[in-house]
Design a protein around this motif. Structure first.
Motif, mmCIF file in Angstrom:
data_model
loop_
_atom_site.group_PDB
_atom_site.id
_atom_site.type_symbol
_atom_site.label_atom_id
_atom_site.label_comp_id
_atom_site.label_asym_id
_atom_site.label_seq_id
_atom_site.Cartn_x
_atom_site.Cartn_y
_atom_site.Cartn_z
ATOM 1 N N LYS A 17 20.037 35.804 3.024
ATOM 2 C CA LYS A 17 20.566 35.583 4.200
ATOM 3 C C LYS A 17 19.935 34.595 4.720
ATOM 4 C CE LYS A 17 21.954 37.441 8.701
ATOM 5 N NZ LYS A 17 21.812 39.371 8.894
ATOM 6 N N GLN A 18 18.649 34.130 4.434
ATOM 7 C CA GLN A 18 17.622 32.758 4.917
ATOM 8 C C GLN A 18 18.473 31.420 4.853
ATOM 9 O OE1 GLN A 18 13.286 33.373 5.255
ATOM 10 N NE2 GLN A 18 14.034 36.291 5.360
ATOM 11 N N SER A 19 18.574 31.621 3.899
ATOM 12 C CA SER A 19 19.064 31.035 2.907
ATOM 13 C C SER A 19 20.198 30.324 2.573
ATOM 14 C CB SER A 19 18.644 31.188 1.041
ATOM 15 O OG SER A 19 20.094 31.865 0.487
ATOM 16 N N ARG A 20 21.268 31.258 3.060
ATOM 17 C CA ARG A 20 22.609 31.063 3.754
ATOM 18 C C ARG A 20 22.688 29.966 5.396
ATOM 19 N NH1 ARG A 20 24.041 36.179 0.703
ATOM 20 N NH2 ARG A 20 23.141 37.046 2.318
ATOM 21 N N ARG A 21 22.091 31.042 5.564
ATOM 22 C CA ARG A 21 21.450 30.008 6.633
ATOM 23 C C ARG A 21 21.382 28.373 7.331
ATOM 24 N NH1 ARG A 21 19.826 35.312 8.972
ATOM 25 N NH2 ARG A 21 17.542 34.150 9.039
ATOM 26 N N LEU A 22 20.225 27.984 6.060
ATOM 27 C CA LEU A 22 20.498 26.800 5.513
ATOM 28 C C LEU A 22 21.555 26.221 5.376
ATOM 29 C CD1 LEU A 22 16.392 27.021 4.220
ATOM 30 C CD2 LEU A 22 16.871 26.719 6.338
ATOM 31 N N ILE A 23 21.964 26.418 4.054
ATOM 32 C CA ILE A 23 22.778 26.237 3.547
ATOM 33 C C ILE A 23 24.301 25.403 4.738
ATOM 34 C CG2 ILE A 23 24.901 26.202 1.739
ATOM 35 C CD1 ILE A 23 23.015 27.790 0.693
ATOM 36 N N LYS A 24 24.400 26.485 5.610
ATOM 37 C CA LYS A 24 25.528 26.431 7.110
ATOM 38 C C LYS A 24 25.210 25.745 7.883
ATOM 39 C CE LYS A 24 28.454 29.645 9.774
ATOM 40 N NZ LYS A 24 28.675 30.547 10.371
ATOM 41 N N ALA A 25 24.124 25.481 8.117
ATOM 42 C CA ALA A 25 23.403 24.577 9.099
ATOM 43 C C ALA A 25 23.369 23.441 7.560
ATOM 44 C CB ALA A 25 22.054 24.279 8.697
ATOM 45 N N GLY A 26 23.792 22.836 7.170
ATOM 46 C CA GLY A 26 24.031 21.124 6.403
ATOM 47 C C GLY A 26 22.344 21.184 5.437
ATOM 48 N N PHE A 28 20.768 21.685 3.516
ATOM 49 C CA PHE A 28 19.774 22.125 2.008
ATOM 50 C C PHE A 28 21.242 22.613 1.048
ATOM 51 C CE2 PHE A 28 16.230 22.857 4.153
ATOM 52 C CZ PHE A 28 15.405 22.439 4.572
ATOM 53 N N THR A 29 20.973 22.243 0.088
ATOM 54 C CA THR A 29 21.496 22.577 -1.149
ATOM 55 C C THR A 29 21.704 24.030 -1.355
ATOM 56 O OG1 THR A 29 20.824 21.443 -3.062
ATOM 57 C CG2 THR A 29 21.978 20.715 -2.136
ATOM 58 N N GLU A 30 22.364 25.217 -2.237
ATOM 59 C CA GLU A 30 22.156 26.157 -2.285
ATOM 60 C C GLU A 30 20.978 26.396 -2.751
ATOM 61 O OE1 GLU A 30 24.315 29.813 -4.687
ATOM 62 O OE2 GLU A 30 26.028 28.010 -4.429
ATOM 63 N N GLU A 31 20.333 25.907 -3.934
ATOM 64 C CA GLU A 31 19.550 25.762 -4.725
ATOM 65 C C GLU A 31 18.270 25.580 -3.941
ATOM 66 O OE1 GLU A 31 17.574 24.027 -9.086
ATOM 67 O OE2 GLU A 31 19.586 23.669 -8.633
ATOM 68 N N ARG A 32 18.228 24.394 -3.307
ATOM 69 C CA ARG A 32 17.329 23.757 -2.586
ATOM 70 C C ARG A 32 16.636 24.897 -0.836
ATOM 71 N NH1 ARG A 32 13.126 23.349 -2.092
ATOM 72 N NH2 ARG A 32 11.707 21.285 -1.309
ATOM 73 N N ALA A 33 17.421 25.364 -1.113
ATOM 74 C CA ALA A 33 18.007 26.702 0.383
ATOM 75 C C ALA A 33 17.100 27.646 -0.373
ATOM 76 C CB ALA A 33 18.785 26.380 0.714
ATOM 77 N N LEU A 34 17.084 28.553 -1.222
ATOM 78 C CA LEU A 34 16.460 29.178 -1.898
ATOM 79 C C LEU A 34 15.373 29.323 -2.758
ATOM 80 C CD1 LEU A 34 17.188 32.444 -2.593
ATOM 81 C CD2 LEU A 34 17.407 31.773 -4.249
ATOM 82 N N GLN A 35 15.006 28.033 -3.040
ATOM 83 C CA GLN A 35 13.890 27.514 -2.939
ATOM 84 C C GLN A 35 12.671 27.794 -2.085
ATOM 85 O OE1 GLN A 35 13.246 24.142 -5.760
ATOM 86 N NE2 GLN A 35 14.492 24.951 -6.932
ATOM 87 N N ARG A 36 13.059 26.872 -1.344
ATOM 88 C CA ARG A 36 12.084 26.549 0.502
ATOM 89 C C ARG A 36 12.124 28.048 0.660
ATOM 90 N NH1 ARG A 36 11.635 22.887 3.932
ATOM 91 N NH2 ARG A 36 11.104 23.743 6.271
#
Length: 239
Positions: A17-26, A28-36
């Motif tokens: 859910k956190q990674s999806r928020r980062l993606i939605k905010a523009g 990170f990419t999907e992969e990078r958001a989850l890594q972070r």
């Protein structure tokens, strides 16, 4: 760097859910958001340590789930044996379940079976057979159960399986249970278009006729879980 699929497999719902928020905010990419997100969760221990920890947790969950399923299956098996509407009650009858699988169909055949004695002794069958289709697999499984029972000196047996093809064929060719053994009906003996299946059918019928008392009954696949699991295991062990 771990693959994205690996990270997806070990991430918790809150982290996804956190990674999806980062993606939605523009950001990170999907992969990078989850890594972070996972790197932050890992802290000083590092991402590799987090992955290893999560994989151990996953393995424990799988083992616990398998144990629960086994306990549920065994409980179901006991209920099937004790609550049958017309089970023999003279204390000498055995109970049996069979199943056969082909992967693909036709393909590799695995058979499974369970026999339970009146005093609770349990015998399992899990075996690879020559390649064929699902119906051949089911006949193989029934024959293996009947052969094992005969080897044990069993003369009263109640059998459950989820193959209507096999059970209906045997029951249509035999009239219930009689003290002198299974008697042929006046109706025509079933005929299979496949010579292989016809031979399996005749072999199964010959084995069935050796019992003093034999009942064959169909059950849904979801109530044949142990025999099914044993047939699947036979295939997986030989891939």
């Amino acid at each position: 760097m771990p693959t994205h699929d690996l990270l997806l497999s070990i991430a918790f719902k809150a982290e996804l859910k956190q990674s999806r928020r980062l993606i939605k905010a523009g950001e990170f990419t999907e992969e990078r958001a989850l890594q972070r997100v996972l790197q932050k969760q890992a802290g000083e221990a590092g991402l590799d340590a987090l992955i290893q920890q999560r994989q151990v947790i996953g393995q424990k969950r799988i083992a616990a789930s398998a144990l629960r399923q086994q306990q549920k299956s065994e409980s179901s098996l006991r209920r099937q044996a004790s609550a049958s509407d017309d089970a023999m009650t003279d204390g000498r009858s055995w109970q049996a379940w069979f199943d056969g699988s082909a992967h693909p169909n036709p393909g590799k055949i695995g058979i499974g079976g369970v026999l339970i004695s009146p005093d609770g002794q349990r015998i399992e069958i899990s075996q690879r057979m020559p390649d064929g289709d699902n119906n051949e697999a089911e006949f193989h499984a029934l024959q293996s159960v009947l052969i094992r029972a005969l080897e044990l000196g069993v003369d009263q047996l109640r059998v459950w399986g989820d193959s209507r093809v096999v059970i209906d064929a045997i029951n249509n060719a035999a009239h219930g249970v009689a003290s002198a053994g299974m008697q042929k009906q006046n109706s025509t003996v079933p005929h299979f278009p496949s010579g292989i299946l016809q031979n399996h059918f005749l072999q199964s019928l010959a084995l069935a006729s050796k019992f003093k008392e034999l009942h064959l009954q169909w059950i849904p696949r979801e109530k044949n879980v142990i025999a099914d699991a044993l047939s699947q295991a036979a295939i997986l062990e030989n891939f």
